[in-house]
Design an enzyme around this catalytic site. Structure first.
Site, PDB file in Angstrom:
ATOM      1  N   LYS B  90       9.189   7.077  -7.402  1.00  0.00           N
ATOM      2  CA  LYS B  90       9.058   6.317  -8.658  1.00  0.00           C
ATOM      3  C   LYS B  90      10.144   6.673  -9.655  1.00  0.00           C
ATOM      4  O   LYS B  90      10.485   5.873 -10.517  1.00  0.00           O
ATOM      5  CB  LYS B  90       7.687   6.531  -9.284  1.00  0.00           C
ATOM      6  CG  LYS B  90       7.386   7.969  -9.659  1.00  0.00           C
ATOM      7  CD  LYS B  90       6.246   8.503  -8.842  1.00  0.00           C
ATOM      8  CE  LYS B  90       6.023   9.959  -9.188  1.00  0.00           C
ATOM      9  NZ  LYS B  90       5.084  10.613  -8.276  1.00  0.00           N
ATOM     10  N   GLU B 114       6.135   0.015  -2.265  1.00  0.00           N
ATOM     11  CA  GLU B 114       4.683  -0.071  -2.517  1.00  0.00           C
ATOM     12  C   GLU B 114       4.100   1.290  -2.889  1.00  0.00           C
ATOM     13  O   GLU B 114       3.207   1.383  -3.738  1.00  0.00           O
ATOM     14  CB  GLU B 114       3.982  -0.617  -1.260  1.00  0.00           C
ATOM     15  CG  GLU B 114       2.466  -0.744  -1.351  1.00  0.00           C
ATOM     16  CD  GLU B 114       2.011  -1.704  -2.437  1.00  0.00           C
ATOM     17  OE1 GLU B 114       2.299  -2.905  -2.338  1.00  0.00           O
ATOM     18  OE2 GLU B 114       1.369  -1.250  -3.410  1.00  0.00           O
ATOM     19  N   ILE B 121      -3.015   2.691  -2.866  1.00  0.00           N
ATOM     20  CA  ILE B 121      -3.593   1.428  -3.329  1.00  0.00           C
ATOM     21  C   ILE B 121      -2.580   0.308  -3.120  1.00  0.00           C
ATOM     22  O   ILE B 121      -1.450   0.412  -3.590  1.00  0.00           O
ATOM     23  CB  ILE B 121      -3.957   1.494  -4.830  1.00  0.00           C
ATOM     24  CG1 ILE B 121      -4.961   2.606  -5.089  1.00  0.00           C
ATOM     25  CG2 ILE B 121      -4.478   0.154  -5.326  1.00  0.00           C
ATOM     26  CD1 ILE B 121      -5.231   2.853  -6.573  1.00  0.00           C
ATOM     27  N   GLY B 172      -3.261  21.602  -4.804  1.00  0.00           N
ATOM     28  CA  GLY B 172      -2.026  20.885  -4.473  1.00  0.00           C
ATOM     29  C   GLY B 172      -1.870  19.580  -5.237  1.00  0.00           C
ATOM     30  O   GLY B 172      -1.024  18.755  -4.910  1.00  0.00           O
ATOM     31  N   LYS B 190       5.831   4.681 -13.775  1.00  0.00           N
ATOM     32  CA  LYS B 190       5.021   3.691 -13.065  1.00  0.00           C
ATOM     33  C   LYS B 190       4.834   2.432 -13.918  1.00  0.00           C
ATOM     34  O   LYS B 190       4.877   1.314 -13.414  1.00  0.00           O
ATOM     35  CB  LYS B 190       3.698   4.318 -12.651  1.00  0.00           C
ATOM     36  CG  LYS B 190       3.918   5.338 -11.525  1.00  0.00           C
ATOM     37  CD  LYS B 190       2.784   6.322 -11.363  1.00  0.00           C
ATOM     38  CE  LYS B 190       3.044   7.228 -10.163  1.00  0.00           C
ATOM     39  NZ  LYS B 190       2.044   8.323 -10.082  1.00  0.00           N
ATOM     40  N   GLY B 287      -0.616  12.233  -2.257  1.00  0.00           N
ATOM     41  CA  GLY B 287      -0.993  12.974  -1.055  1.00  0.00           C
ATOM     42  C   GLY B 287      -0.373  12.356   0.173  1.00  0.00           C
ATOM     43  O   GLY B 287       0.106  11.227   0.154  1.00  0.00           O
TER      44      GLY B 287
END
Lengths: 356, 356
Positions: B90, B114, B121, B172, B190, B287
């Site tokens: 990003k 994406e 998502i 984490g 974002k 993640g």
């Protein structure tokens, strides 16, 4: 630019027309409906199916007729005449998807049906992409706004069932005869479509076990609430080495789970995959704007040549019914808790709910 | 079949390799990383960027390096050498999207991202399609798992902020220095990406006003809770005739609203459009598995030639900041409620929250 014809100028057809008439990607060339619509539609109105089908300048057909036999005829003829088809019709898609995909592929056109499940929720497209690389274990969906509206009113506002049905009818969420919604038939069709897309196999509506909410009453709602749960009518698809299970049934879910927040006429879906960790979508499952929006997203994909290229489905695939888990079996006088019941035990009860 | 090279064999790179190595759509031809990875990667390891870039058999590059300058170099070189690019980065996408799209279009390849917003998502793709035909009024997103985890622990478990940060680090979810997450910098990036996609204009990170949660304490959490609200860090994009507003700020939202259910490391997004009535997505925002999953969904679209064909962005577009509404302004000693504050008033406060 696509030259499109809209079949059916009801609620959804009107929404599609509104969303496409001023969009430079599209030209609406014809709208099929009854002669009575002449005053409203002027020269756009066409009352004869075949004159649209034989018009080679029209490359894409949007089917918004509702029902099964006329839409089926329009879809088959359109594909055979090399027109792309977009539809929200879950009845005809769930019955004939295998034939439609074969015809579309033979004729090198596309059939798209994002609006057929979950209304305005972009569900079919991401689920199909995900199934190309991930192992999808389970899809749990509240996919019928009518039954969810009634369940919400009964649970949250202690409304009587018949009163809730009446209110749903007044708001335009329920048909005059809401049986297909209350008995889970509509959610069977949606489960059939989603399971076909995940497995890429031909699946039949008739194989899907379903239990509805027609016999639900206030004391059952209270029993479920006393356990800290909330009742939802759910289409549950499970895929494993042992096969594919699709079942529609009332489930008593935890009050804090994401699907418990899906209220009134909203739909919600939870997707669980090996890589796609819990993913929840919540949105309006029906109505003019959400449905038209999903149809036009398919039209945009067709226009930009990025519609999903569905392969032919593999031959008919029998389903299993995964009945594992704890169930509440209500009869007129009593309530039994049963683990891993048989289909017969469930069918013999007046009302059932799986407890999760 | 696509011949792909993965740049960076960290957490995300490993996930992408796992998901593609046995998929018939892809062949992983090379993985770029440091020489220390030789034992693990054997002949797949390449330690020199240019030997991948100049290898004409590789058609698609997956950038999983992290940071900004090396990824930027890899992306630019890949596009110029007619390779498709997929990235979750990003930082570099929000800074250079306009340049990347121009280069991709000039070289007739695709850049897809994406995974850069909302992790697993599916958000960028449906939002981009929707913006082709609908008027999107507002996008509200909880788009940073670290800050949402800390807010959830402080709100739901009354955990002290430093203890919550430590727990997030142990799990984490948080960097050693979590400032960029707590101050909303990550959510600025974002917001910049999403706003660029909705408006199709070049938007700059520097124009996005942001307020973080670094100064949040237990008494502020309690104040918000006493009003029946829950505190979330939100990227709020509003589009109207007057312009586009993007702002990152703490918002006290209603306990029963869909975004209030987005807890811990989850992300959630609410989309409001003229036709797309409230649509909510909830899923894991970061993640290995969710990020790799989103990257591979882009790879599948590239393989099937259905990746979204982003046009060049229109020239730089200045943002406005919509500060309408009721705000809580906390100072060390006092709390003020202000309607429609100025930017200066907000910046002078120790901690602010908009009340919705």
């Amino acid at each position: 630019m696509n030259n499109i014809a809209i079949f059916g100028y009801g609620t959804v057809g009107k929404g599609v027309y509104e969303l496409t008439k001023n969009n430079p990607l599209f030209k609406v060339a014809a709208i099929f409906d009854k002669p009575e619509k002449k005053e409203e539609l002027h020269n756009l109105l066409v009352t004869d199916i075949d004159s649209i089908i034989l018009d080679k300048s029209i490359d894409t057909v949007v089917e918004c007729l509702g029902g099964d036999s006329l839409p089926h005829e329009v879809i088959i003829k359109s594909l055979k005449n090399k027109k792309n088809v977009v539809t929200s019709n879950k009845e005809t898609i769930s019955k004939h998807l295998s034939e439609y995909l074969r015809l579309a592929n033979e004729n090198q056109v596309s059939i798209q049906f994002e609006a057929s499940v979950g209304g305005g929720i972009p569900l079919i497209y991401p689920l199909t992409i995900q199934s190309d690389f991930d192992e999808i274990f389970e899809v749990k969906g509240i996919l019928n706004g009518t039954s969810n509206f009634i369940l919400t009113k009964m649970s949250d506002e202690k409304m009587d069932k018949n009163e809730a049905i009446k209110l749903a009818q007044e708001k335009g969420f329920a048909e005059k005869d809401p049986t297909a919604d209350l008995e889970g038939i509509d959610m069977v069709r949606k489960g059939c479509i989603l399971a076909s897309l995940i497995t890429k196999k031909e699946i039949h509506n008739e194989d899907i076990l379903h239990f509805g909410i027609s016999n639900l009453n206030a004391s059952m709602i209270a029993e479920v609430a006393s356990r800290g749960k909330v009742l939802k009518l759910i289409t549950d698809i499970k895929v494993s080495d042992k096969g594919t299970s699709v079942i529609v049934l009332p489930v008593a879910i935890d009050k804090n789970s994401p699907l418990a927040q899906v209220k009134n006429e909203y739909n919600g879906v939870l997707i669980l995959g090996k890589y796609q960790e819990p993913l929840t979508f919540i949105g309006k499952g029906a109505g003019k704007n959400p449905t038209a929006s999903a149809i036009v997203s398919d039209l945009v994909r067709i226009n930009k040549k990025i519609a999903y290229p569905y392969p032919d489905l593999k031959p008919y695939y029998p389903l299993t019914s995964d009945l594992k888990g704890k169930y509440l079996l209500f009869s007129k006088e009593s309530l039994k808790e049963v683990n891993d019941p048989t289909e017969q035990e469930l069918k013999a009860a007046m009302f059932i709910a799986r407890v999760e």
